[in-house]
Structures are given as C-alpha cells and as structure tokens.
Design a protein around this motif. Structure first.
Motif, PDB file in Angstrom:
ATOM      1  N   HIS A  75      -9.670 -43.267  -9.890  1.00 41.41           N
ATOM      2  CA  HIS A  75      -8.695 -42.183  -9.801  1.00 41.41           C
ATOM      3  C   HIS A  75      -7.294 -42.749 -10.046  1.00 41.41           C
ATOM      4  N   PHE A  76      -6.539 -42.023 -10.856  1.00 37.49           N
ATOM      5  CA  PHE A  76      -5.121 -42.342 -11.066  1.00 37.49           C
ATOM      6  C   PHE A  76      -4.301 -41.182 -10.530  1.00 37.49           C
ATOM      7  N   ASN A  77      -3.373 -41.476  -9.630  1.00 33.58           N
ATOM      8  CA  ASN A  77      -2.551 -40.455  -8.998  1.00 33.58           C
ATOM      9  C   ASN A  77      -1.085 -40.739  -9.277  1.00 33.58           C
ATOM     10  N   ALA A  78      -0.357 -39.702  -9.666  1.00 35.89           N
ATOM     11  CA  ALA A  78       1.081 -39.819  -9.916  1.00 35.89           C
ATOM     12  C   ALA A  78       1.802 -38.710  -9.158  1.00 35.89           C
ATOM     13  N   THR A  79       2.930 -39.060  -8.536  1.00 35.61           N
ATOM     14  CA  THR A  79       3.699 -38.108  -7.743  1.00 35.61           C
ATOM     15  C   THR A  79       5.178 -38.211  -8.100  1.00 35.61           C
ATOM     16  N   TYR A  80       5.762 -37.048  -8.369  1.00 37.87           N
ATOM     17  CA  TYR A  80       7.212 -36.972  -8.602  1.00 37.87           C
ATOM     18  C   TYR A  80       7.829 -36.130  -7.496  1.00 37.87           C
ATOM     19  N   SER A  81       8.861 -36.630  -6.863  1.00 42.27           N
ATOM     20  CA  SER A  81       9.572 -35.895  -5.812  1.00 42.27           C
ATOM     21  C   SER A  81      11.027 -35.731  -6.215  1.00 42.27           C
ATOM     22  N   GLY A  82      11.566 -34.543  -5.962  1.00 42.31           N
ATOM     23  CA  GLY A  82      12.928 -34.225  -6.372  1.00 42.31           C
ATOM     24  C   GLY A  82      13.991 -34.731  -5.418  1.00 42.31           C
ATOM     25  N   ASP A  83      15.174 -34.135  -5.523  1.00 43.80           N
ATOM     26  CA  ASP A  83      16.336 -34.592  -4.758  1.00 43.80           C
ATOM     27  C   ASP A  83      16.536 -33.845  -3.450  1.00 43.80           C
ATOM     28  N   ARG A  84      15.972 -32.653  -3.321  1.00 44.52           N
ATOM     29  CA  ARG A  84      16.219 -31.851  -2.126  1.00 44.52           C
ATOM     30  C   ARG A  84      15.193 -32.173  -1.040  1.00 44.52           C
ATOM     31  N   GLN A  85      15.642 -32.755   0.034  1.00 45.92           N
ATOM     32  CA  GLN A  85      14.771 -33.170   1.125  1.00 45.92           C
ATOM     33  C   GLN A  85      15.112 -32.391   2.389  1.00 45.92           C
ATOM     34  N   LEU A  86      14.154 -31.561   2.843  1.00 42.49           N
ATOM     35  CA  LEU A  86      14.358 -30.773   4.052  1.00 42.49           C
ATOM     36  C   LEU A  86      13.957 -31.521   5.309  1.00 42.49           C
ATOM     37  N   SER A  87      13.002 -32.443   5.185  1.00 44.21           N
ATOM     38  CA  SER A  87      12.527 -33.235   6.321  1.00 44.21           C
ATOM     39  C   SER A  87      11.952 -34.528   5.762  1.00 44.21           C
ATOM     40  N   PRO A  88      11.597 -35.484   6.625  1.00 46.57           N
ATOM     41  CA  PRO A  88      11.015 -36.740   6.124  1.00 46.57           C
ATOM     42  C   PRO A  88       9.738 -36.546   5.320  1.00 46.57           C
ATOM     43  N   THR A  89       9.037 -35.419   5.509  1.00 47.32           N
ATOM     44  CA  THR A  89       7.774 -35.182   4.806  1.00 47.32           C
ATOM     45  C   THR A  89       7.857 -34.065   3.780  1.00 47.32           C
ATOM     46  N   GLU A  90       9.021 -33.465   3.581  1.00 45.89           N
ATOM     47  CA  GLU A  90       9.176 -32.352   2.655  1.00 45.89           C
ATOM     48  C   GLU A  90      10.313 -32.626   1.684  1.00 45.89           C
ATOM     49  N   THR A  91       9.954 -32.747   0.402  1.00 50.23           N
ATOM     50  CA  THR A  91      10.917 -32.954  -0.666  1.00 50.23           C
ATOM     51  C   THR A  91      10.580 -32.006  -1.807  1.00 50.23           C
ATOM     52  N   PHE A  92      11.587 -31.365  -2.370  1.00 49.78           N
ATOM     53  CA  PHE A  92      11.381 -30.372  -3.433  1.00 49.78           C
ATOM     54  C   PHE A  92      12.297 -30.687  -4.614  1.00 49.78           C
ATOM     55  N   PRO A  93      11.843 -30.350  -5.843  1.00 52.79           N
ATOM     56  CA  PRO A  93      10.464 -29.969  -6.175  1.00 52.79           C
ATOM     57  C   PRO A  93       9.548 -31.192  -6.126  1.00 52.79           C
ATOM     58  N   MET A  94       8.230 -30.958  -6.028  1.00 49.65           N
ATOM     59  CA  MET A  94       7.265 -32.045  -5.988  1.00 49.65           C
ATOM     60  C   MET A  94       6.106 -31.717  -6.922  1.00 49.65           C
ATOM     61  N   LEU A  95       5.759 -32.683  -7.765  1.00 47.90           N
ATOM     62  CA  LEU A  95       4.649 -32.545  -8.693  1.00 47.90           C
ATOM     63  C   LEU A  95       3.664 -33.684  -8.437  1.00 47.90           C
ATOM     64  N   THR A  96       2.395 -33.337  -8.258  1.00 48.68           N
ATOM     65  CA  THR A  96       1.355 -34.317  -7.973  1.00 48.68           C
ATOM     66  C   THR A  96       0.186 -34.085  -8.906  1.00 48.68           C
ATOM     67  N   GLY A  97      -0.326 -35.160  -9.480  1.00 45.23           N
ATOM     68  CA  GLY A  97      -1.495 -35.069 -10.351  1.00 45.23           C
ATOM     69  C   GLY A  97      -2.482 -36.170 -10.056  1.00 45.23           C
ATOM     70  N   ASP A  98      -3.759 -35.817 -10.011  1.00 41.52           N
ATOM     71  CA  ASP A  98      -4.829 -36.791  -9.771  1.00 41.52           C
ATOM     72  C   ASP A  98      -5.868 -36.654 -10.880  1.00 41.52           C
ATOM     73  N   LEU A  99      -6.100 -37.738 -11.617  1.00 39.22           N
ATOM     74  CA  LEU A  99      -7.017 -37.744 -12.751  1.00 39.22           C
ATOM     75  C   LEU A  99      -8.078 -38.808 -12.521  1.00 39.22           C
ATOM     76  N   ASP A 100      -9.367 -38.442 -12.702  1.00 38.45           N
ATOM     77  CA  ASP A 100     -10.436 -39.412 -12.520  1.00 38.45           C
ATOM     78  C   ASP A 100     -11.031 -39.817 -13.854  1.00 38.45           C
ATOM     79  N   ASN A 101     -11.998 -40.736 -13.818  1.00 35.21           N
ATOM     80  CA  ASN A 101     -12.582 -41.281 -15.039  1.00 35.21           C
ATOM     81  C   ASN A 101     -13.441 -40.271 -15.800  1.00 35.21           C
ATOM     82  N   ALA A 102     -13.816 -39.151 -15.154  1.00 30.23           N
ATOM     83  CA  ALA A 102     -14.603 -38.113 -15.823  1.00 30.23           C
ATOM     84  C   ALA A 102     -13.722 -37.073 -16.507  1.00 30.23           C
ATOM     85  N   GLY A 103     -12.417 -37.207 -16.402  1.00 27.60           N
ATOM     86  CA  GLY A 103     -11.507 -36.257 -17.014  1.00 27.60           C
ATOM     87  C   GLY A 103     -11.151 -35.077 -16.146  1.00 27.60           C
ATOM     88  N   SER A 104     -11.542 -35.100 -14.864  1.00 30.86           N
ATOM     89  CA  SER A 104     -11.217 -34.010 -13.946  1.00 30.86           C
ATOM     90  C   SER A 104      -9.795 -34.190 -13.422  1.00 30.86           C
TER      91      SER A 104
END
Length: 265
Positions: A75-104
């Motif tokens: 599995h390859f996972n990539a995460t992009y987090s933006g500049d607006r942070q409301l809390s230590p665990t919440e940042t916007f905008p956020m884009l997350t993608g997870d790709l496995d060896n089967a193309g899913s």
C-alpha cells in the motif's frame, strides 16, 4: 387511557443546556473511534511500515505485508494537509489517497465551508474499476453534531471528558459502544453489534495499557466468538522504530495465529 402534556419555556431549556456544558461529541465517523482504539488489531505474518514527512503539508507512507494464510500486499499512502488548523488533529483542506498493488484506490477529501460546517467526499475503486462514492455534510454545535450522509442512520450520542457512550440504529441493525478512560495508563472499551439481515449479534471487551516509562503499549481483547488476543508495541528510542508482536486464538474454532510488524518513522 389519558394524555400527558409537558411544557417547558425556551429560556429554561437553553439555561439547562448551558449548565450541562457537555462537549461536542465530534465527527459521526469518529463516534466509536475511542472504543475501537482500545482493541488490538490482529497481526498475522509480517508487516513493515515506513513513514516519511516530505514537508509540513505532505506526508507519504509505504506498507508491505507478507501473509502466510492470505495474499501479500503493498500500500502507498499520500496525505496533503492545508494551512487552516482548527485543532491538533484537524487541518483543512485535507486530501488522502491509498493505493494498493491491485490498483484499488481509496481517496478522501475534507473541506471546511465555515467554522462549524465540514464536508467530506470519499471515492473508492476496486481492481482499477470505479466502485463507490459518498458525500457527507456535518454541522458542529456546542454540544452536538448534525451529519447528513446517503445512509442517514439515526444517532444517539452522549459524551464526557473521560467516557463516551454511542448508539447507532439503522435498517440493518444496531451498533453500540462504551469507552472509558480510567487514567493516563488504563483505557477500556465495550462494543455490541446486532445485524438484522444476517441474524447475528456480537459482543467484545477490550483494554489498553500504556507504560510510558518502558515505552510499551499493550492492547487485549475478548469477544463473544471465543476469540482472545493481544498486541504488544515497543518503541526503541532514540531510533524512530516501533516493534509490534500480536497473538490471537479462537477457542471455538481451535485456530491460532501470530505476527509482528516494524514501523519506521
């Protein structure tokens, strides 16, 4: 049979809500999160995780799993987090993608429309073919959360600082959980699920022990299917390496499996 009518003034109702001062229960997707994190995740075979932070906004990870009873995967996972942070665990905008060896692919986009309004879009593909999508809208009040999804299940939730009780009721059944944090070292969780379509119910109890002086964390669980298991995690400072060893046994089916994982980063 008679009828009883109770009436309360809006001012008294508002004052009672202010006096209760309950915290916001959080996102709908995270209602059972505290309880589920108490339970150990089953380990089988060997798993290697490498995390890499490329910048303050971009992180990637590689996960390789080698199994003795199932298919091995990457599995390859990539995460992009933006500049607006409301809390230590919440940042916007956020884009997350997870790709496995089967193309899913499993992709998720979080965007903040206003301070109290959050939106989420989820897209999934399987074997390089489009599978499903979902859009969620969420409003965060002072002590409540309103969520609109395609499934739109009913929700009852009550929370406090050290405990959380949650109940979800839908056409397919019910899901209830209770999480309690005794102190910084001990956490417990109880989970109950009933599936009306499969005519099946399950019950599970889990606990989480944190030993910071030893850099160790242990999670154990037992459920109504006679499955007992545990995972021991050990950090190796100053190296950014975490070792995990897990073992699970199903007494009813007379099955046993174990595994370990290495996390770097």
């Amino acid at each position: 049979m008679g009828n009883v009518l109770a009436r309360a003034s809006p001012m008294s109702w508002r004052s009672q809500r202010k006096e209760s001062s309950l915290p916001n229960p959080g996102s709908f997707d995270e209602l059972h999160k505290n309880c589920k994190e108490v339970f150990p995740q089953q380990l089988e075979g060997v798993k290697l995780i490498i995390n890499k932070t490329l910048s303050s906004h971009f992180q990637v990870s590689h996960t390789v799993r080698m199994s003795t009873i199932g298919l091995s995967s990457y599995h390859f996972n990539a995460t992009y987090s933006g500049d607006r942070q409301l809390s230590p665990t919440e940042t916007f905008p956020m884009l997350t993608g997870d790709l496995d060896n089967a193309g899913s692919l499993n992709a998720q986009i979080l965007y903040l429309l206003a301070e109290r309004i959050r939106t989420k879009a989820v897209f999934q593909t399987q074997l390089s073919k489009f599978l499903t999508w979902q859009f969620d809208g969420e409003y965060r009040g002072d002590d409540c959360t309103w969520t609109l999804t395609l499934g739109n299940p009913d929700m009852v939730n009550e929370s406090a600082q050290n405990w959380m009780a949650t109940l979800n009721v839908g056409y397919g059944g019910a899901h209830a959980s209770y999480y309690h944090k005794a102190n910084e070292q001990i956490q417990v969780g109880v989970e109950f699920e009933a599936n009306t379509r499969l005519q099946d119910t399950s019950f599970a109890f889990g606990y989480h022990l944190n030993l910071p002086k030893a850099n160790m964390v242990f999670k154990g669980s037992v459920d109504s299917n006679w499955c007992v298991g545990g995972v021991l995690e050990k950090k190796l400072p100053p190296l950014p390496v975490t070792l995990a060893l897990g073992a699970f046994m199903n007494h009813w089916k007379n099955k046993f499996h174990c595994g370990f994982s290495i996390m770097v980063g």
